[in-house]
Design a protein around this motif. Sequence first.
Motif, PDB file in Angstrom:
ATOM      1  N   LEU B  81     -12.973 -24.945 -13.667  1.00  0.00           N
ATOM      2  CA  LEU B  81     -11.928 -24.676 -14.668  1.00  0.00           C
ATOM      3  C   LEU B  81     -12.313 -25.366 -15.967  1.00  0.00           C
ATOM      4  CD1 LEU B  81      -8.743 -25.338 -12.513  1.00  0.00           C
ATOM      5  CD2 LEU B  81      -9.464 -23.120 -13.398  1.00  0.00           C
ATOM      6  N   GLU B  82     -12.210 -24.626 -17.033  1.00  0.00           N
ATOM      7  CA  GLU B  82     -12.545 -25.215 -18.327  1.00  0.00           C
ATOM      8  C   GLU B  82     -11.627 -24.625 -19.375  1.00  0.00           C
ATOM      9  OE1 GLU B  82     -16.424 -25.894 -21.150  1.00  0.00           O
ATOM     10  OE2 GLU B  82     -16.705 -25.164 -19.113  1.00  0.00           O
ATOM     11  N   LEU B  98      -4.577 -28.685 -17.846  1.00  0.00           N
ATOM     12  CA  LEU B  98      -5.845 -28.520 -17.136  1.00  0.00           C
ATOM     13  C   LEU B  98      -6.100 -29.698 -16.206  1.00  0.00           C
ATOM     14  CD1 LEU B  98      -8.626 -27.165 -16.715  1.00  0.00           C
ATOM     15  CD2 LEU B  98      -9.429 -28.407 -18.728  1.00  0.00           C
ATOM     16  N   GLU B  99      -5.939 -30.913 -16.741  1.00  0.00           N
ATOM     17  CA  GLU B  99      -6.238 -32.113 -15.954  1.00  0.00           C
ATOM     18  C   GLU B  99      -5.231 -32.296 -14.822  1.00  0.00           C
ATOM     19  OE1 GLU B  99      -6.860 -35.481 -18.455  1.00  0.00           O
ATOM     20  OE2 GLU B  99      -7.411 -36.781 -16.776  1.00  0.00           O
ATOM     21  N   ASN B 100      -4.013 -31.818 -15.045  1.00  0.00           N
ATOM     22  CA  ASN B 100      -3.001 -31.930 -13.994  1.00  0.00           C
ATOM     23  C   ASN B 100      -3.251 -30.917 -12.878  1.00  0.00           C
ATOM     24  OD1 ASN B 100      -0.610 -33.134 -12.954  1.00  0.00           O
ATOM     25  ND2 ASN B 100       0.529 -31.300 -13.536  1.00  0.00           N
ATOM     26  N   VAL B 101      -3.720 -29.733 -13.261  1.00  0.00           N
ATOM     27  CA  VAL B 101      -4.000 -28.699 -12.264  1.00  0.00           C
ATOM     28  C   VAL B 101      -5.141 -29.130 -11.341  1.00  0.00           C
ATOM     29  CG1 VAL B 101      -5.035 -26.396 -12.057  1.00  0.00           C
ATOM     30  CG2 VAL B 101      -3.055 -26.745 -13.536  1.00  0.00           C
ATOM     31  N   HIS B 112      -2.427 -35.890  -6.682  1.00  0.00           N
ATOM     32  CA  HIS B 112      -3.161 -35.181  -7.731  1.00  0.00           C
ATOM     33  C   HIS B 112      -4.225 -34.286  -7.087  1.00  0.00           C
ATOM     34  CE1 HIS B 112      -4.861 -35.729 -12.093  1.00  0.00           C
ATOM     35  NE2 HIS B 112      -4.738 -34.452 -11.749  1.00  0.00           N
ATOM     36  N   ALA B 113      -4.271 -33.026  -7.482  1.00  0.00           N
ATOM     37  CA  ALA B 113      -5.226 -32.079  -6.904  1.00  0.00           C
ATOM     38  C   ALA B 113      -6.655 -32.491  -7.229  1.00  0.00           C
ATOM     39  CB  ALA B 113      -4.955 -30.681  -7.443  1.00  0.00           C
ATOM     40  N   PRO B 274      -3.377 -21.186 -11.706  1.00  0.00           N
ATOM     41  CA  PRO B 274      -4.779 -21.131 -12.159  1.00  0.00           C
ATOM     42  C   PRO B 274      -5.763 -21.399 -11.022  1.00  0.00           C
ATOM     43  CG  PRO B 274      -3.449 -22.564 -13.585  1.00  0.00           C
ATOM     44  CD  PRO B 274      -2.628 -22.272 -12.375  1.00  0.00           C
ATOM     45  N   VAL B 275      -5.338 -22.216 -10.056  1.00  0.00           N
ATOM     46  CA  VAL B 275      -6.215 -22.527  -8.921  1.00  0.00           C
ATOM     47  C   VAL B 275      -6.425 -21.271  -8.072  1.00  0.00           C
ATOM     48  CG1 VAL B 275      -6.438 -23.919  -6.826  1.00  0.00           C
ATOM     49  CG2 VAL B 275      -5.454 -24.934  -8.905  1.00  0.00           C
ATOM     50  N   ALA B 276      -5.335 -20.583  -7.763  1.00  0.00           N
ATOM     51  CA  ALA B 276      -5.448 -19.353  -6.958  1.00  0.00           C
ATOM     52  C   ALA B 276      -6.282 -18.306  -7.683  1.00  0.00           C
ATOM     53  CB  ALA B 276      -4.052 -18.808  -6.657  1.00  0.00           C
ATOM     54  N   LEU B 277      -6.077 -18.195  -8.967  1.00  0.00           N
ATOM     55  CA  LEU B 277      -6.822 -17.187  -9.739  1.00  0.00           C
ATOM     56  C   LEU B 277      -8.304 -17.536  -9.808  1.00  0.00           C
ATOM     57  CD1 LEU B 277      -6.537 -14.579 -11.379  1.00  0.00           C
ATOM     58  CD2 LEU B 277      -6.088 -15.954 -13.408  1.00  0.00           C
TER      59      LEU B 277
END
Lengths: 81, 754
Positions: B81-82, B98-101, B112-113, B274-277
């Motif tokens: 992810l960027e 982004l950093e939280n995801v 935290h993931a 965003p993770v699933a995608l």
Amino acid sequence: MVKVHLWSSARSVLDGAESLELEAKNARELLQRLGAEYPALQPQIEKGVAVSIDGIIHNNPSFQPIDDDSEIFLLPRMAGG
Amino acid sequence: MNKIDDISGTEYKYVGTRPVRPDGVDKVTGKAQFGADLYAPGMLFAKILRSPHAHARILSVNTDKAEALDGVKAVLTYADLELGDGGHDLEDDMNHVLENVMARGKALYDGHAVAAVAANSASIAKRALKLIDVEYEVLPHVTDIEKAIAPDAPIIHEDMYTQDMDPKPEKPSNVARRMEIGHGDIEAGFEKADFIFERRFRTEAAHQGYIEPHACLANYRSDGHAEIWCCTQGHFMVRSACAALLGMDLSKLRVTASEIGGGFGGKTTVFIEPVALALSRKCGRPVKLVMDRDEVFRASGPTPSSVIDVKIGANKEGVITAGFAELWFQGGAFPGSVIDLGAMCSFACYNLENVKAIGWDVVVNRPKSAAYRAPGAPMAAFAVESALDDLADRIGIDPIDFRLKNAAEEGTIASFGPKFRRIGLKETLEAAKASDHYNSQLGPNQGRGVASGFWFNFGGTTSASIKIELDGTAVVTVGTPDIGGSRASMCQMAAETLGIPYEDVRCIVADTSSLPYSATTEGSRTTHSSGMATVYAAQNAIGVMCSRAAMIWGIPEDAVDWKDGHARPSGANAGDFEPMSLAEIAKKAHETGGPIAGHCEFEAGKVGQSFGTHIADAEIDPETGFTKIVRYTVIQDAGRAIHPSYVEGQYQGGAVQGIGWALNEEYIYGEDGRLQNAGFLDYRMPVCSDVPMIETEIVEVPNTGHPFGVRGVGETPIAPPLGAIGNALSHAIGRRMDTIPMSPPRVLEAVNGG
């Protein structure tokens, strides 16, 4: 000229004055002029501010018209709920 | 029967009535499709690996063994992810999102993931998580506000210097920002006071407690287009965030909002979508990702906890001479707690000559906070309304009279700046004073508390369309997910505007590719903003129908009026033709120029602020500290209640959530910085048997900026409960309660003089 009031912590750029006057016909122009004349405010404007015009708070300030006698307040942008 | 508006005298046929909700049957029969209910051919199941440490440097993440496991199709880490361009329409800082995801470099809180897996089954995905080897360097942590702002606190972000300070700080700290609002001279105001109240209040973090965990199904196709189905308060927000994090064009991502099992602000950002995608993009298969309850608590956003110092002075006549509050809110591991809103709401109910509120945005090793109904307002109201209650006692004035004497009204300069337009706080206080509840007797060990509360209400970018079908029915399309009954309200407003029966209008929430942008359902904006858009879209369609009637009659377009669902010739042509109904015009649509529709895309403004006053009766058991709320009344200005049952439901829901927060709900962290109560057995939310029937009274002071006077009602009802219950308990015990939750141990301690 319209009189623009800032919330307290934004007033540091005005040496403590509560308000300032500038020419603006709408909210977008107001923010552009504020940023240009008071560069210290620009980061906050870019981060997001709300503009209250005659008691109506616009969280996405753009071309909302401003009259010379409008009451204008700059506020932190609101979110959530 | 038509309803006559008491104030304007306008006669409404559908607005203000209580029709059957359109989503009710599907929900009670289990047919409604929520976030986790959709399946796709070839679908994979995803799971997320989460940090077991409150604060740790991630030295390495080795996914080799997990990727080698049979049935595993994709493994994701931060490297996948960027942040690209985009997300500019969102309120959150996208770097923080982004950093939280997915943690980058450091895990900033328990839960935290750190990595994610997509596999043929959930059990394979779980097994794969155990094969991911993460090497951590555990760092000192801090989860408490007062410890986080102490000089020796472990610093969470080495590059964070407190903003808006003069002079600028030379050392990093856990305080992200300072803000201040107010006017007048508070020192001079306190000089004039005969009575001064000063105290520190604390509130713990509470979770929104929505019954449906976060859930989504993402499908990234080989042609670069993708779809997401998810439970969210804002599918356009999900699209913007995911497109920004995956570098996609907005038009290539279609997001559909499922039915939603509660949000209350907690679904106004992204956590898993965003993770699933990204997993789907990696393996080319649809990926479903559903949080379990433990993850919801540990890794989605609760409300901030707070520390608030309040000082209020009043004279013998009951006039407040000065008000001051200093508020510290922790927003979790990232800057952006709702400190601005907390400070701005603190004294919003009152007309104060001298007022100041200072806010500090603090970071700690907890999950990134999210909005929760009237974000920031309940904590601030707890402190201020407690102070007012104490002052009223000492002055010897009725607490409602004290509030009435100082209440904000039209023309009052709000503590946060502007002058209020027409507002209804005084009306709610007067209704409270006259209520049966307020004039009833209390029993043994019972206390009564009163508190008022405020919320701004939002407008924002909004779209709606309406199409007139050939059979004379209509379909309204909006872009705001329905979390509180908005579809019924849209149908009522459309029916009222078009002049056709409520039953002939259907409302759907369209996906992001079917309607122009609509901002998130938040801030009590939907019935106001989407309602306005619906009315304007219906008026737009009426314009088309008038022109079709003019064409049929062979008269000028401007010689046709619309009334009661009929086009009528007017002016010189009045009476020349029989009025033509909407159904008659619709039936001829294909002969008169094609389908008939209307639309509206606009920036909804003209919001009307909302105020409420609550009365709470609490009974304590002096032996156990157990508190029972024996009677509770909510009185609030709705502007106009489009569907009064839904409005009452919002009042009741806000009150019940406030009761839970006031008495039991809290995030409990261990010495190791890990959350100790990440489940409903240990995180005690109220159930029906815990609360009395919440009594409601709808005050209607219409917002003149809305076609039907709507103010929005969802947020305000959670602002007063902490204060009202705190005041009730303080009277029952005989000591001022200053810490939320007022759980049995704390009540018992107060009873015993602690």
